[in-house]
Structures are given as structure tokens and as C-alpha cells.
Design a protein around this motif. Structure first.
Motif, short mmCIF file in Angstrom:
data_model
loop_
_atom_site.label_atom_id
_atom_site.label_comp_id
_atom_site.label_asym_id
_atom_site.label_seq_id
_atom_site.Cartn_x
_atom_site.Cartn_y
_atom_site.Cartn_z
N UNK A 1 0.83 -1.21 0.00
CA UNK A 1 0.00 0.00 0.00
C UNK A 1 0.86 1.24 0.00
N UNK A 2 0.50 2.22 -0.84
CA UNK A 2 1.32 3.44 -0.97
C UNK A 2 1.14 4.39 0.21
N UNK A 3 0.06 4.23 0.95
CA UNK A 3 -0.22 5.23 1.99
C UNK A 3 -0.49 4.62 3.34
N UNK A 4 0.48 3.86 3.85
CA UNK A 4 0.29 3.28 5.18
C UNK A 4 0.43 4.38 6.23
N UNK A 5 -0.51 4.47 7.14
CA UNK A 5 -0.42 5.49 8.20
C UNK A 5 0.54 4.99 9.28
N UNK A 6 1.08 5.92 10.10
CA UNK A 6 1.94 5.47 11.21
C UNK A 6 1.24 4.44 12.09
N UNK A 7 -0.06 4.62 12.32
CA UNK A 7 -0.78 3.65 13.18
C UNK A 7 -0.82 2.28 12.51
N UNK A 8 -1.01 2.25 11.19
CA UNK A 8 -1.04 0.96 10.49
C UNK A 8 0.33 0.30 10.50
N UNK A 9 1.38 1.10 10.34
CA UNK A 9 2.74 0.54 10.37
C UNK A 9 3.03 -0.04 11.75
N UNK A 10 2.63 0.69 12.80
CA UNK A 10 2.85 0.21 14.17
C UNK A 10 2.08 -1.10 14.41
N UNK A 11 0.87 -1.15 13.92
CA UNK A 11 0.03 -2.36 14.06
C UNK A 11 0.71 -3.55 13.38
N UNK A 12 1.20 -3.33 12.16
CA UNK A 12 1.86 -4.40 11.40
C UNK A 12 3.10 -4.89 12.14
N UNK A 13 3.86 -3.95 12.72
CA UNK A 13 5.08 -4.33 13.44
C UNK A 13 4.71 -5.12 14.70
N UNK A 14 3.71 -4.63 15.41
CA UNK A 14 3.28 -5.33 16.64
C UNK A 14 2.81 -6.75 16.34
N UNK A 15 2.20 -6.95 15.18
CA UNK A 15 1.65 -8.26 14.86
C UNK A 15 2.67 -9.17 14.15
N UNK A 16 3.91 -8.67 13.98
CA UNK A 16 4.97 -9.50 13.38
C UNK A 16 4.63 -10.02 11.99
N UNK A 17 4.13 -9.17 11.12
CA UNK A 17 3.85 -9.61 9.75
C UNK A 17 5.15 -10.06 9.08
N UNK A 18 4.99 -10.93 8.08
CA UNK A 18 6.17 -11.46 7.38
C UNK A 18 6.97 -10.33 6.72
N UNK A 19 6.30 -9.46 5.98
CA UNK A 19 7.00 -8.38 5.26
C UNK A 19 6.11 -7.14 5.19
#
Ligand SMILES: *Cc1c(COP(=O)(O)O)cnc(C)c1O
Length: 437
Positions: free
Chosen positions: A103-121
Motif C-alpha cells: 500500500x502506498x499510503x500506510x499510516x503510522x498507526x497501520x505501520x505500528x500495528x503491522x510491526x506489533x503483529x509481526x507480519x512477514x513483510x
């Protein structure tokens, strides 16, 4: 190939008559075939088996939890494009370690969520996004695996709204910029470059576009590896086309044949992100004829599904096959070819109740004689159907049913008038003696 078929002039989804579902759950109604979903998933697995890919079903094509759960149960990973999709994957029991986030427009909250959930990439689409990921990762003291989304500058010759890999597209970075970003990320403690990603468009029926694009991305992967980068993943995205009109979709093997040589050559593990290919032919939209009328030389079939339910015809001039759910005796079988004249039909504009001239499911479409109350099936509506629906004109969204063999279950109930105003904060503040439903 799907599991919708006419038996004795009546449309079945697997072993369930569609008419019975419409009578029970009302219209507009989305009907999905689990067997069709799994059939297409199996085709991708088989065609790409030698690379042992992680197939990341693209959630945005159809994000109903029941579909996501079905995919998760069969080992699928997921491709998400928002925090809301991460939430859905987790609710459906999907594995975050098999989930990738583009996604071209990930918000800081979405990035933090993805990091917290340990996504693959996390699939990085700009230099600035890489900066923000670094800031958030550093704050959390947690290293993040990323892939750079590369824009390989190929034209897959699909509708311009769903072309995503040309140079002037908003998605990804061109090859030089991608290489420069990789350079900047070298040795980065928090943002660890582990892959390259491409997604060149949707409804692509010319496999050679993948060959051209994958060649460029694999070349870049090899260059980066030579420079010491740890490039483990090559993600060739989604976009495999399906049948809408006739037999225009290509089998998964044809895409595999042009993609696999580049995967072999660069020694990376493969990720795939099919969406439409998995669910597109696995769903229909069932509607009921309200009125017929003529205006000048046009004949309008007004039925109860509209652009707020299925927007693809209005938005992309997309073609969906439409045919009665029950075909009366003496009337033609569903067409497999729209090029030639279809005897026993007349041409209708199939329109909905929404107050827009652009509200139609089909224009100038051959259909057999229809009466008020007859049911219509709009085919190949499993992808980018319900997920793109809206409440425009304050129309409650339709219900969704999942069929498996001879059993079926409601997987989303029809919305009510109360649902329409649920998020509006003044709903309780205004006296509304007349509005009871
Ligand atoms: C939409 C999307 C897909 C899926 O596309 P389909 O045409 O449905 O296969 C895959 N990857 C990304 C990044 C997407 O945005």
C-alpha cells in the motif's frame, strides 16, 4: 471452471438451488461457492508447486471472514493493504507470519500495528515510507523485515484503472530508485531488506507481461544479492485474469511458466498474491426484477441490485454475464459466447434503483423474456463485489451466503435501516417518532 451450473433449467451453486437461497435470504444476495474458491487455490498451488510458494490470498478481493477463515484453514497466507485487513486476517485465524502488507499510503498507526503483529513483510513503496518505518521500529526496538515494491514499467494491457506497474503509476519505485533505496538500507538495524515485490495490475490475461516484469525484478534481486543484500523473497503479486465474458482467463500454469524461470534464476523464495483468481468466479450476485419499461429505443430492466452493490460495471465498464436463475421452458441456455446473436433474446439495459444514470449492471444485453419478480444471476461477482459496495442512496447492503456441497450458511446478514445510521453520533439525539422499522 466453477461450481455454478444449470440443472433442469435452474441455477445451482454446488448442490443448492439458488432460487431457494433467494427466497430464504432475500435479494440482493451474494452467493459464494467454497468448492470453487478451493479449486482455484489448488490450481495456483499445483502450478507453482516446484517453487513451494507462500500463496498470500489478496484480502481486498473478498474480505468476508468466512472466506478468510476458509483460506486460513487450507494454509493460505494473506496480502493486506490496510490496518482493517490485518484486523480481519487475525480475526479469521490467519497467520501473521504468512501475511504481507502493501500500500502506498500506510499510516503510522497501520505501520505500528503491522510491526506489533509481526507480519512477514512490509512492502515499502516510497523512500519516505522507509523512513517512517525506521522511526517506528526504532521506537519499538524491534527490527522489521521489508520488501521494496518495484515498479517494473510494463504495460499489462488491462483497464487503465487497474494497471499498476507502469512508470507513471503511483505504486512502487522504479528500478533505479529501488536500487538506491536498497543501498540506503544496507546494514540498517531496524529496516531489514529481505525481498522485492511487484504487482503490475489486475485482470491480466496476457501472461507474457509477468515474464517481462519478473525478469527485471529478478535481475535487480541478483544485483542486490551480489552487493551483499539478503534478498530471500521474490513477490510477483497478483493480477491473474479470470473469465467474465467467455474463456478469456488463462490457466495458472501459463503464468507459472513465465514466472518460475526467474524465481529459479535468482534463488529466492516465491510469494504470490492472487485475489480475483481465487474468488472471482466463486461468487454471484442474485437480484430480482422490479419493473420493465421502454424509453425511446431503449428497454430497461429495473432490478433491485445497483451500483452501490456491484460498482464494477459503472466504474470500469466491466462485463459480467447475467442470466435468469430459472430459465422457463423453450428459452435459451446461458450464453457462452456474446459475439454472435443469441436467438430467443432481446436487448435490455439492466439497471438498478440508484439515482444515477451511471447505475447499471449491463447495457444492451441479450436476455430471454423476463417478468416482474424473476430472479437474475450476475456471474463472476465474487471478487471486488461486496467489498466495493456502499450505502449510497441509503441502501442497506445485501446478505452473503457461503455454500459448501449441499449445505449453506449466512455469513453476513442483510443490513437494516438501523445499521445505516449506527456510526452517526446524532442518531439518538434527534427525536424520531416516525422512523420505526
Ligand atoms: C489488489 C492486489 C492484489 C490482488 O490483485 P488480483 O488482481 O485480485 O489478483 C495483489 N497484490 C497487491 C499488492 C494488490 O494491491
Amino acid at each position: 471452471m466453477d461450481f455454478f451450473e444449470y440443472r433442469d433449467r435452474e441455477l445451482y451453486c454446488e448442490d443448492v438451488p439458488v432460487r431457494e437461497l433467494a427466497e430464504r435470504f432475500g435479494t440482493p444476495l451474494w452467493v459464494y461457492s467454497a468448492r470453487t474458491v478451493l479449486h482455484h487455490y489448488g490450481q495456483v498451488q499445483e502450478a507453482f508447486a516446484e517453487a513451494e510458494p507462500i500463496i498470500c490470498y489478496s484480502v481486498k478481493a473478498n474480505s468476508n471472514l468466512a472466506i478468510l477463515h476458509l483460506m486460513a484453514q487450507h494454509g493460505s497466507g494473506f496480502d493486506v493493504v490496510s490496518g482493517g485487513e490485518i484486523y480481519r486476517v487475525l480475526l479469521a485465524g490467519g497467520d501473521p507470519r504468512r501475511t504481507v502488507f502493501a500500500g502506498v499510503g500506510k499510516s503510522p498507526a497501520e505501520i505500528a500495528y503491522a510491526i506489533d503483529q509481526d507480519l512477514l513483510l512490509l512492502e515499502v513503496e516510497s523512500e519516505e515510507e522507509a523512513e517512517v518505518i525506521r522511526e517506528i521500529a526504532a521506537e519499538k526496538q524491534k527490527a522489521v523485515s521489508v520488501a521494496i515494491r518495484v515498479n517494473p514499467d510494463v504495460d499489462p494491457k488491462t483497464h487503465r484503472y487497474i494497471t499498476t506497474g507502469k512508470k507513471e503509476s503511483k505504486f512502487g519505485l522504479d528500478l533505479e530508485r529501488a536500487a538506491a533505496l536498497a543501498d540506503r538500507l544496507r546494514g540498517d538495524r531496524w529496516v531489514q531488506l529481505h525481498g522485492l515485490h511487484m504487482h503490475i495490475g489486475s485482470q491480466i490475461t496476457d501472461p507474457s507481461a509477468y515474464g517481462r516484469a519478473a525478469a527485471r525484478v529478478a535481475d535487480l534481486a541478483l544485483d542486490l544479492k551480489k552487493m551483499g543484500h539478503d534478498i530471500r523473497w521474490l513477490n510477483t503479486g497478483g493480477g491473474f485474469g479470470i473469465h467474465y465474458r467467455g474463456q478469456e482467463g488463462r490457466p495458472a500454469e501459463e503464468f507459472a511458466a513465465v514466472i518460475l524461470p526467474h524465481v529459479r534464476r535468482c534463488g529466492c523464495r516465491l510469494l504470490l498474491e492472487p485475489g480475483r483468481f481465487i474468488v472471482g468466479n466463486a461468487g454471484i450476485l442474485v437480484s430480482r426484477v422490479l419493473f420493465r419499461k421502454e424509453a425511446g429505443d431503449r428497454r430497461f430492466l429495473i432490478q433491485d441490485a445497483a451500483m452501490n452493490d456491484l460498482v464494477r460495471p459503472s466504474l470500469y465498464q466491466a462485463f459480467h454475464r447475467i442470466w435468469p436463475v430459472v430459465v422457463p421452458p423453450g428459452l435459451p441456455a446461458p450464453p457462452t459466447d456474446y459475439e454472435s446473436d443469441i436467438p430467443g433474446t432481446v436487448r435490455w439495459d439492466v439497471v438498478g434503483p440508484v439515482c444515477e444514470t451511471g447505475d447499471f449492471l449491463a447495457l444492451d444485453r441479450p436476455l430471454p423474456r423476463l417478468d416482474r419478480g424473476d430472479l437474475l444471476a450476475t456471474f463472476s461477482a465474487g471478487a471486488y463485489g461486496m467489498v466495493m459496495s456502499s450505502n449510497y442512496n441509503s441502501r442497506p447492503r445485501g446478505a452473503e451466503v457461503l455454500v459448501e456441497g449441499s449445505s449453506f450458511r449466512l455469513v453476513r446478514r442483510r443490513e437494516t435501516y438501523e445499521d445505516l445510521v449506527r456510526a452517526e453520533l446524532e442518531a439518538d439525539a434527534i427525536p424520531h417518532p416516525a422512523a420505526s422499522s
